[in-house]
Design an enzyme around this catalytic site. Structure first.
Site, PDB file in Angstrom:
ATOM      1  N   ASN C  73      -1.582  -5.431  -3.773  1.00  0.00           N
ATOM      2  CA  ASN C  73      -1.164  -4.377  -2.866  1.00  0.00           C
ATOM      3  C   ASN C  73      -2.173  -3.255  -2.848  1.00  0.00           C
ATOM      4  OD1 ASN C  73      -0.100  -1.556  -3.906  1.00  0.00           O
ATOM      5  ND2 ASN C  73       0.464  -3.045  -5.506  1.00  0.00           N
ATOM      6  N   CYS C 134      -5.115   6.074 -10.313  1.00  0.00           N
ATOM      7  CA  CYS C 134      -5.623   6.123  -8.944  1.00  0.00           C
ATOM      8  C   CYS C 134      -7.142   6.156  -8.953  1.00  0.00           C
ATOM      9  CB  CYS C 134      -5.127   7.365  -8.216  1.00  0.00           C
ATOM     10  SG  CYS C 134      -3.462   7.815  -8.647  1.00  0.00           S
ATOM     11  N   ILE C 195       1.754  -2.023 -18.037  1.00  0.00           N
ATOM     12  CA  ILE C 195       0.513  -1.716 -17.355  1.00  0.00           C
ATOM     13  C   ILE C 195       0.749  -1.442 -15.864  1.00  0.00           C
ATOM     14  CG2 ILE C 195      -0.862  -3.106 -18.918  1.00  0.00           C
ATOM     15  CD1 ILE C 195      -0.934  -5.343 -16.869  1.00  0.00           C
ATOM     16  N   THR C 270       7.423  -6.036  -9.289  1.00  0.00           N
ATOM     17  CA  THR C 270       7.346  -7.037  -8.228  1.00  0.00           C
ATOM     18  C   THR C 270       8.600  -7.901  -8.133  1.00  0.00           C
ATOM     19  OG1 THR C 270       4.953  -7.061  -8.474  1.00  0.00           O
ATOM     20  CG2 THR C 270       5.928  -8.966  -7.392  1.00  0.00           C
TER      21      THR C 270
HETATM   22  C1  LIG Z   1       3.775  -2.671  -3.733  1.00  0.00           C
HETATM   23  C2  LIG Z   1       3.530  -1.944  -5.017  1.00  0.00           C
HETATM   24  C3  LIG Z   1       3.387  -0.573  -5.022  1.00  0.00           C
HETATM   25  C4  LIG Z   1       3.148   0.128  -6.198  1.00  0.00           C
HETATM   26  N1  LIG Z   1       3.041   1.492  -6.171  1.00  0.00           N
HETATM   27  C5  LIG Z   1       2.880   2.170  -7.342  1.00  0.00           C
HETATM   28  C6  LIG Z   1       2.855   3.592  -7.365  1.00  0.00           C
HETATM   29  O1  LIG Z   1       2.986   4.253  -6.341  1.00  0.00           O
HETATM   30  N2  LIG Z   1       2.677   4.216  -8.555  1.00  0.00           N
HETATM   31  C7  LIG Z   1       2.543   3.529  -9.721  1.00  0.00           C
HETATM   32  O2  LIG Z   1       2.400   4.135 -10.780  1.00  0.00           O
HETATM   33  N3  LIG Z   1       2.584   2.177  -9.743  1.00  0.00           N
HETATM   34  C8  LIG Z   1       2.744   1.494  -8.582  1.00  0.00           C
HETATM   35  N4  LIG Z   1       2.793   0.114  -8.606  1.00  0.00           N
HETATM   36  C9  LIG Z   1       2.602  -0.598  -9.871  1.00  0.00           C
HETATM   37  C10 LIG Z   1       3.922  -1.033 -10.484  1.00  0.00           C
HETATM   38  O3  LIG Z   1       4.730   0.085 -10.791  1.00  0.00           O
HETATM   39  C11 LIG Z   1       3.677  -1.844 -11.762  1.00  0.00           C
HETATM   40  O4  LIG Z   1       2.961  -1.045 -12.687  1.00  0.00           O
HETATM   41  C12 LIG Z   1       2.874  -3.097 -11.497  1.00  0.00           C
HETATM   42  O5  LIG Z   1       3.220  -3.667 -10.271  1.00  0.00           O
HETATM   43  C13 LIG Z   1       3.052  -4.154 -12.615  1.00  0.00           C
HETATM   44  O6  LIG Z   1       4.376  -4.539 -12.759  1.00  0.00           O
HETATM   45  P1  LIG Z   1       5.017  -5.834 -12.019  1.00  0.00           P
HETATM   46  O7  LIG Z   1       4.089  -6.983 -12.281  1.00  0.00           O
HETATM   47  O8  LIG Z   1       6.359  -5.987 -12.611  1.00  0.00           O
HETATM   48  O9  LIG Z   1       5.050  -5.511 -10.562  1.00  0.00           O
HETATM   49  C14 LIG Z   1       3.037  -0.585  -7.426  1.00  0.00           C
HETATM   50  C15 LIG Z   1       3.174  -1.980  -7.416  1.00  0.00           C
HETATM   51  C16 LIG Z   1       3.423  -2.664  -6.252  1.00  0.00           C
HETATM   52  C17 LIG Z   1       3.549  -4.157  -6.290  1.00  0.00           C
END
Ligand SMILES: Cc1cc2nc3c(=O)[nH]c(=O)nc-3n(C[C@H](O)[C@H](O)[C@H](O)COP(=O)(O)O)c2cc1C
Ligand SMILES: Cc1cc2nc3c(=O)[nH]c(=O)nc-3n(C[C@H](O)[C@H](O)[C@H](O)COP(=O)(O)OP(=O)(O)OC[C@H]3O[C@@H](n4cnc5c(N)ncnc54)[C@H](O)[C@@H]3O)c2cc1C
Ligand SMILES: Cc1cc2nc3c(=O)[nH]c(=O)nc-3n(C[C@H](O)[C@H](O)[C@H](O)COP(=O)(O)OP(=O)(O)OC[C@H]3O[C@@H](n4cnc5c(N)ncnc54)[C@H](O)[C@@H]3O)c2cc1C
Ligand SMILES: Cc1cc2nc3c(=O)[nH]c(=O)nc-3n(C[C@H](O)[C@H](O)[C@H](O)COP(=O)(O)O)c2cc1C
Ligand code: FES
Ligand code: FES
Lengths: 308, 265, 308, 265
Positions: C73, C134, C195, C270
């Site tokens: 993303n 970021c 992470i 996710t």
């Molecule tokens: C579509 C999307 C948007 C995300 N936006 C943010 C965000 O705005 N701020 C943030 O700290 N992490 C953001 N993340 C990261 C998630 O919070 C998380 O750290 C990362 O996806 C790993 O976890 P997961 O594999 O369970 O998704 C985003 C992840 C996804 C998939």
């Protein structure tokens, strides 16, 4: 030995390959293990398992574990050592009509140097690939090649001692891959291959134990392809050096993704386990693709990603 | 020689809870496979599961050009395989590994199976029948419960001297098959050199078999398992520790090893 | 509000949660988007989408792409900005019987400070999570929190200004995660979550273009779970600070892997897209697991991995 | 209101090369869905494919408590769905999105479908039949070749004024459906305010529809697609650019938008 006429041929660091498809270190043994499965001469080249100065028995089992679209391994550089490699394994490799790239590993810079010196005396080797991704005790378990300074020093020392062109194989477990790439280029690397495995781990909830005896291991396979592609793209854009791309390549389309992102050649790793014929299917697939699209030379595609 | 080929499912028979017998067409395997060999099966075309799954050759039918695999559903890969239907096509590597060395003439042969360990031993037994005196052929079969016991009737029909244990006593002697085996060995202490033992089963059982073999210096061949990535000897991902401190690969240096040679944990 | 009697309750940085399951930033919007799908009060807490000082429109499309067992993303921090968040989104969140963690992002340290100051004036927030992942122009596209120094400075500044306990959310795209964890702990972080996503990329071979308009994006989902677990384990072992684990958690067993590796709490990201009920299924699953195994408090499991 | 539920496959009908019509049982959707709404379907239980796949509601049968989805196999997810059999269970989110606003009385209604774009327009058409004068109802249907044209006979039976193009001229007028539509619009230049246009189709077609709508200031509602992760408005992964420079979410702010409001690339 290798004809240069084909639309798939590619030359890096003065070495000509019949096609850009190599098999990756550690996933293809010493070549002989796959002999009964297909004609190895169809490969662009074979990268051997990492060779160290002394034979290494490797880590205790379990050494591998399957994860979502990937696998973890902690083989621990199990290999026959450079002397036995030269005596027992190299003759078979030499007999093949393909390029031989010997992958070299060590725990200290002088170990790398010593292995390289011994390989210098052998004929039939086309290039060396220097695996600087081994975790190092001195650096607190962080891989040798993850720090700019030690990566530079290692490649510099190898370069001074090697009579072969060298490929520096980089670890993806770094903050800034471009910085490391710049350093090894400056140290004399003729090419860069990336990526080695990502550090990963898996837990047996039932037994409350890590699923690898070594606790952590290296993650490979399709799961890591996006990470590999991003690194290949960044390095190819920033550093003037041939890049060999690998990480999760399973088919022709994956290979093309890496080539478009800037890889002059690619390596097939974990996919050899899934389907031993992956590499030659990719050779055929690239050839077909070029014909279909009217591409005269595969090298015309390298880095042709429209990213603006 | 290991070969890669496609094979179609001839039949898929449910033998018990989560236990299936797949018959696969392959003249190559039916001709080449020896007891103790295994095949490495690509489960599907997606990347999840990613790696192949290993299964012992359970029997061959040279006439029909087919072979059998006995499988127990323990996870995703075996789950998918258990749902295959006749006509489905599978991608296989095989036959792989060093099989069992057949017994020298005159020896007393003991086969010791725990649970799914019967898979390769059944193939071995079928090779021994007719060649070995029936009274010199003992088959030890252990399982958790009666429900998990396979082939008891067939084994009797074949005329093997059958000894059975279940952990819960629901059939045969209550207890572990290795205990029954040990009792038998103790009784034959003096002619242990005339025995040839073959065994396959879960890790703890094989560990016990290895201890017993070392203790009585028995000729005992055990068929091991382990996480297999390549299955062809290339990755060194499937090691078994040897008494000398080094490792061998379960896939191509085994899966059959001398129980006295290996260190199991 | 949150009863502390349950075997699933957990307390970090003085804040008590009814259970250790949070939903991750960016994957759960401002909560309201999932209201019709289940009772949000069952969650341990909700982490909001990253909030910045000004509203951000985000990157051009395509912003997401599915990869093997994962997704990329590049949303580009699209959000309503802190003022509208407080006015339009916070009231709904406050109305829920669950903990609210506001995730804060910015391009400069002073932007972080300013957002935090404005949030200080609001009631109904339980904690802040500081997203220091970021990419920053000044550091050559390397994420803000990937360099030890800038991570330290950012968290230090936020700590000074925040009336709430703060969680530092770390980027996995670093050479040494433990080093960064030590730095943010020293800077005053009350907890660490890890992470965030891995940098990745995908290529449209047909069109010879990146599949994300932003070229690279963040990789998440089951593909990255092994990487996340290894980092959680390393940090939990080395740094005395509560760790919140996330990355590819899809079910109860995954959650237990993280808890055993040292995570006091976990976040579901996710997986919310795959099955919106994942998080509450995990809450129920953990509860069942504790009952079945006779575990009195889930916190007894934290870091109980036998790895010697 | 979006709900999550399981739904069983009632039937799976092959309509053409790679085109299938799935009928799914769901009293909830059959009652609540409006033309233009879509459902977000979990394709399987493995993590590959990982995310749900979006499909327009193609029709509903309130009596039977079922609805239809028209799908074209373009990749892995649609491939798996195309192999579903009656009785298979799917996990769904729906109904999602803002549907089409129905035409005011007296307006002339034009439906412009390109390829699979017929999926949501068929549902809309079925809602209009009987409410709109037949002579004021025009259906434009375009496809690459005759083989990809769907429902021509049914459309005629329904009495819609049917205009057809194929890219290769194998059926109807040769050319693009947007060209035929433009011609029609040019002929009605003076009463464009009396028209209500609805369209769905591939990206390039909708881009052209948007240009035409802006050029003639037509009331035109287009149904967009986009890579969807959450499908419920939470991830902001499915944006469409607006004339004012900001974005809206295709999933919940759409998928139906005023063609004059959006900037397509
Ligand atoms: C579509 C999307 C948007 C995300 N936006 C943010 C965000 O705005 N701020 C943030 O700290 N992490 C953001 N993340 C990261 C998630 O919070 C998380 O750290 C990362 O996806 C790993 O976890 P997961 O594999 O369970 O998704 C985003 C992840 C996804 C998939
Ligand atoms: C040489 C050899 C011969 C074998 N012969 C047979 C046979 O004849 N019949 C049969 O049913 N099985 C046999 N196995 C075991 C079989 O390969 C595993 O059961 C199978 O790989 C599990 O796949 P899965 O995807 O269903 O399970 P996964 O989802 O991969 O794992 C489920 C569970 O099984 C465990 N597991 C995974 N791989 C193995 C493995 N290789 N061995 C033991 N446990 C494992 C995991 O730790 C986990 O607890 C053999 C294995 C080897 C190495
Ligand atoms: C609101 C909405 C309604 C839809 N309605 C229908 C419908 O009624 N019938 C129907 O057949 N399809 C419909 N689609 C498209 C459908 O969702 C995609 O075809 C499907 O997701 C592809 O999945 P896959 O796994 O088969 O393909 P993948 O393997 O994911 O991709 C294969 C090819 O399709 C492209 N693709 C992937 N996702 C999309 C997408 N969302 N839109 C367009 N192309 C895509 C990829 O770029 C690739 O070239 C709709 C999409 C949306 C967003
Ligand atoms: C089992 C296994 C063993 C490996 N051994 C080595 C090795 O000895 N030396 C090395 O440089 N890389 C080694 N690698 C890393 C691969 O060469 C490759 O960099 C990595 O797996 C990513 O590519 P892939 O996803 O195609 O496998 C090994 C990988 C695997 C899976
Ligand atoms: S599984 Fe690869 S060496 Fe045995
Ligand atoms: S798909 Fe997530 S906001 Fe539209």
């Amino acid at each position: 030995m290798v004809s240069g006429s084909s639309h798939l041929s590619v030359k890096i660091a003065g070495v000509e390959f019949s096609n850009p498809v190599l098999v990756a270190s550690g996933t293809f043994g010493y070549g002989e293990e796959y002999e009964s499965l297909f004609d190895l001469s169809k490969l662009g080249g074979i990268v051997t398992k990492s060779i160290t100065l002394e034979p290494r028995e490797g880590h205790p089992p379990p050494r591998t574990f399957e994860t979502s679209c990937g696998m973890l391994n902690a083989i621990g550089l199990a290999n026959v050592g450079v002397e036995r490699f030269i005596k027992e394994k190299l003759p078979f490799l030499k007999s093949l009509k393909t390029r031989i790239i010997v992958n070299v590993a060590g725990s200290t810079v002088s170990e790398y140097e010593e292995v390289v010196k011994r390989l210098n005396r052998s004929k039939g080797i086309d290039m060396l690939e220097i695996n600087i991704s081994c975790p190092n005790v001195k650096e607190g378990g962080i891989a040798f090649g993850s720090k700019v300074k030690s990566a530079y020093e290692c490649i510099k020392a190898v370069r001074k001692n090697s009579s072969y062109p060298i490929i520096a194989k980089l670890s993806p477990n770094v903050t800034d891959i471009v910085e490391v790439a710049h350093a090894v280029k400056k140290a004399g690397a003729d090419a860069i291959s990336l990526i080695n495995t990502l550090v990963g781990m898996a837990v047996d909830v039932e037994r409350r134990r890590p699923l690898l005896a070594n606790i952590t291991g290296g993650l490979s396979g399709p799961a890591i392809k996006p990470v590999a592609l991003a690194m290949v793209w960044k390095v190819a854009k920033a550093v003037k050096v041939p890049v060999i791309g690998l990480g999760g390549i399973m088919n022709t389309e994956d290979a093309l993704e890496f080539i478009l992102a800037g890889a002059s050649m690619i390596q097939v790793g974990t996919a050899n386990f899934v389907d031993p014929q992956t590499s030659i299917k990719i050779v055929d697939g690239l050839s077909e693709y070029c014909k279909k699209k009217g591409i005269r030379k595969i090298t015309d595609l390298v880095g042709k990603l429209k990213a603006d | 020689m290991i070969s890669q080929f496609t094979s179609s499912v001839v039949s898929n028979q449910k033998l018990g809870e989560k236990i299936f017998k797949l018959t696969l067409s392959s003249p190559y395997i039916s001709k080449r496979a020896k007891p103790g060999n295994f095949v490495h099966i690509k489960v599907g075309s997606t990347y999840s599961p990613l790696l192949r799954r290993a299964f012992s050759v359970h029997n061959v039918d040279k006439q029909k050009g087919s072979f059998e695999v006995l499988l127990k559903v323990v996870g995703r890969g075996t789950g998918i395989l258990s749902e295959k239907s006749p006509g489905d096509i599978l991608d296989l590597l095989g036959p792989i590994g060093k099989g069992f060395s057949l017994p020298q003439e005159g020896k007393t042969v003991m086969l010791v199976a725990g649970g799914m360990g019967i898979a390769p031993l059944w193939f071995l037994l079928n090779n021994l029948i007719g060649k070995t005196d029936k009274e010199k052929l003992l088959f030890f079969s252990g399982a958790k419960t009666e429900k998990e016991l396979l082939y008891c009737e067939n084994l009797k029909d074949l005329g093997a001297n059958l000894m059975v244990t279940t952990d819960d006593g629901s059939f045969g002697t209550k207890g572990l098959i290795t205990d029954l085996f040990l009792k038998e060995i103790k009784g034959r202490k003096n002619d242990s050199s005339k025995l040839m033992v073959y065994s396959c089963g879960p890790p703890e059982m094989l560990k016990r078999m290895s201890e017993i073999s070392k203790g009585y210096d028995l000729s005992c061949q055990i068929s091991l398992e382990g996480n297999m990535a390549c299955g062809v000897g290339a990755c060194w991902g499937c090691p078994v520790k040897l008494e000398n401190g080094w490792y061998k690969r379960v896939c191509v240096d085994g899966p059959v090893f001398d129980a006295r040679e290996v260190v199991l944990e």
